[in-house]
Design an enzyme around this catalytic site. Structure first.
Site, mmCIF file in Angstrom:
data_model
loop_
_atom_site.group_PDB
_atom_site.id
_atom_site.type_symbol
_atom_site.label_atom_id
_atom_site.label_comp_id
_atom_site.label_asym_id
_atom_site.label_seq_id
_atom_site.Cartn_x
_atom_site.Cartn_y
_atom_site.Cartn_z
ATOM 1 N N SER A 110 -11.248 -1.136 -0.768
ATOM 2 C CA SER A 110 -9.950 -1.088 -0.103
ATOM 3 C C SER A 110 -10.081 -1.407 1.376
ATOM 4 C CB SER A 110 -9.326 0.307 -0.252
ATOM 5 O OG SER A 110 -8.808 0.509 -1.529
ATOM 6 N N ASP A 119 0.837 -1.191 0.000
ATOM 7 C CA ASP A 119 0.000 0.000 0.000
ATOM 8 C C ASP A 119 0.878 1.249 0.000
ATOM 9 O OD1 ASP A 119 -2.347 1.818 0.812
ATOM 10 O OD2 ASP A 119 -3.284 -0.155 0.928
ATOM 11 N N HIS A 137 -3.826 5.863 3.715
ATOM 12 C CA HIS A 137 -4.525 4.675 3.243
ATOM 13 C C HIS A 137 -3.886 3.390 3.771
ATOM 14 C CE1 HIS A 137 -5.971 1.661 0.286
ATOM 15 N NE2 HIS A 137 -7.000 2.471 0.108
#
Length: 372
Positions: free
Chosen positions: A353, A137, A175
Site C-alpha cells: 500500500s 482509499d 491509511h
C-alpha cells in the site's frame, strides 16, 4: 490488451527493481446477514422491474446493477428464475502502523523519497504540475498542513444513502491520508514532509470505510468516475489504489479496462502475501493495472531488497517482456514509510500500500512509457 515492458533502464537508474513480484490478498469481509449488497443481472425488462422494486446504487449497463436488499428480499431474488443474483465482494486494507504517530516528521524527505529521486542528500521534492492523482482509499484529511491546497476533488463513494457525495472525503482511518502524503505532500510551512510530486493535484475519493473495507461496486464506480472526469476536464489522471482482494472482481476488472481505454493510468498494490510465488492480489493482478511490489531500505546485490511480505508474481512468465495477468510490473519503497496521518500528525506504515503511491506520484516522468 498486453503492455510491453519498456521501463527497465529508466527504473534501474532510479534503483527500483523490475523483478516479477506477486501479490497477496487483503481479505474479503463477510456479508452482514441483515442486509446484502447484490449485483443483479438478467433481461432488461426484468432488471427494470427489480430497479423499481429495490432501487439502484450503481448501474453498470450490460453488466447489471447493484443495490442493497434485506435478508427476505435476498432469498426471494435467489428464487427468481429470470434474474441472476450474486453478493458484491469486498476488499480490505492490510497495512499496520509501525510506530506511534509523531507531531513532526523524523525526516522531511524519508528514505523512499531519496530512493525514488536517487539522491541521498535530497532536501525537498518537486514537480507533478498538471497531473491529477485520484487516491481511492479511506479518504484524506485534506486539511493536513502538508496537503492543504492540493485537493481539487473530494468525494465519498461509501455513503449508504447515496453512492456519490461531493465535497466529503473525511478519513478517520489514516491509511488514505498516508497514501496521499506519499504522492504529493508539499512540506507545509517548512517543518512538514514531502511526497513524490508535490505540485500534483489530489482527487481524494473515499471508497473504503473508516475500518478499511469497502464494496467492489463502489470502487468500480469510483474508477469509472475518475476516468470520466479525466475526459471531461481534459486532464492527465493517475488512479492510485492501495487496496485489494485475493479474488477477481468482474466489476473492478471492467472498470479498470474502461479507465485504460480512456487513457487513464491505474496503479495498484501487489499485496502483502509474500514471499511465495503467485500470491498477487486484485486489482493489481489485472493486465491493465500496474502492480507495485514493496522494497525495504536494505541493499542486496546492488539494489534495494524486496520486502519479505511483498507478494510475488508468476515465475513462469518472468522475463518474457510481456505483461500478463498476475504479473507484477514495478517495485518501490514500501517498508517503514513515514507520511502524513489523519489527525494532522505523521506515522510510519509498511506494505505494498505504501509502495503504490511512490509509483503513482512518479508517473509524471514515466507514465506514458508504462502505457506504451
Amino acid at each position: 490488451m498486453k503492455k510491453k515492458k519498456v521501463l527497465g533502464a529508466a527504473l534501474l537508474s532510479m534503483t527500483m527493481g523490475l523483478s516479477m513480484f506477486t501479490a497477496g490478498a487483503f481479505g474479503q469481509a463477510p456479508e452482514a446477514q441483515d442486509s446484502y449488497r447484490v449485483l443483479i443481472q438478467g433481461p432488461k425488462a426484468e432488471q427494470a422491474k427489480a430497479k423499481d422494486q429495490f432501487g439502484t446504487r450503481w448501474d453498470f449497463g450490460a453488466n447489471g446493477f447493484t443495490t442493497t436488499v434485506n435478508a427476505k428480499q435476498y432469498q426471494a431474488l435467489l428464487k427468481n428464475k429470470t434474474l441472476y443474483v450474486e453478493t458484491v465482494s469486498q476488499v480490505q486494507l492490510e497495512a499496520k502502523p509501525g510506530a506511534d504517530a509523531q507531531a513532526v516528521p523524523s525526516d522531511r524527505t524519508p528514505w523512499g523519497m531519496e530512493a525514488i529521486y536517487n539522491d541521498s542528500n535530497l532536501q525537498a521534492t518537486s514537480g507533478g504540475g498538471g497531473v491529477k492523482v485520484a487516491v481511492l482509499d479511506t479518504g484524506v484529511n485534506v486539511a493536513h498542513a502538508d496537503l492543504t491546497g492540493s485537493d481539487e476533488q473530494c468525494k465519498d463513494f461509501t455513503n449508504r444513502r447515496s453512492p456519490l457525495v461531493n465535497g466529503s472525503c473525511s478519513d478517520k482511518n489514516g491509511h488514505g491520508t498516508h497514501v496521499a502524503g506519499t504522492v504529493l505532500a508539499h512540506g507545509g510551512s517548512g517543518q512538514g514532509i514531502y511526497g513524490v510530486a508535490p505540485e500534483a493535484d489530489l482527487w481524494a475519493y473515499k471508497v473504503l470505510n473508516d475500518q478499511g473495507s469497502g464494496y467492489s461496486d463502489d470502487i468500480a464506480g469510483a474508477i469509472q468516475h475518475a476516468a470520466d472526469e479525466a475526459v471531461r476536464t481534459g486532464s492527465n489522471v493517475v488512479i492510485s489504489m492501495s487496496l485489494g482482494s485475493s479474488s477477481k472482481s468482474t466489476l473492478i476488472a471492467d472498470a479498470v479496462d474502461y479507465a485504460y481505454g480512456k487513457g487513464v493510468l491505474v496503479v495498484a498494490a501487489a499485496g502483502n502475501s509474500g514471499p511465495n510465488a503467485n500470491t498477487i492480489g486484485y486489482p493489481g493482478a489485472l493486465v491493465n493495472a500496474v502492480a507495485v511490489a514493496a522494497l525495504e531500505d536494505v541493499q542486496e546485490n546492488g539494489t534495494y531488497r524486496v520486502a519479505d511480505f511483498s507478494s510475488r508474481g508468476n515465475p513462469s512468465t518472468d522475463g518474457d517482456f510481456v505483461i500478463q495477468e498476475r504479473d507484477v510490473e514495478l517495485s518501490a519503497p514500501g517498508r517503514a514509510i513515514e507520511s502524513t496521518w489523519f489527525d494532522g500528525s505523521y506515522n510510519t506504515i509498511s506494505g505494498t500500500s505504501m509502495a503504490t503511491p511512490h509509483v503513482s506520484g512518479w508517473q509524471r516522468r514515466f507514465g506514458q512509457q508504462i502505457q506504451a
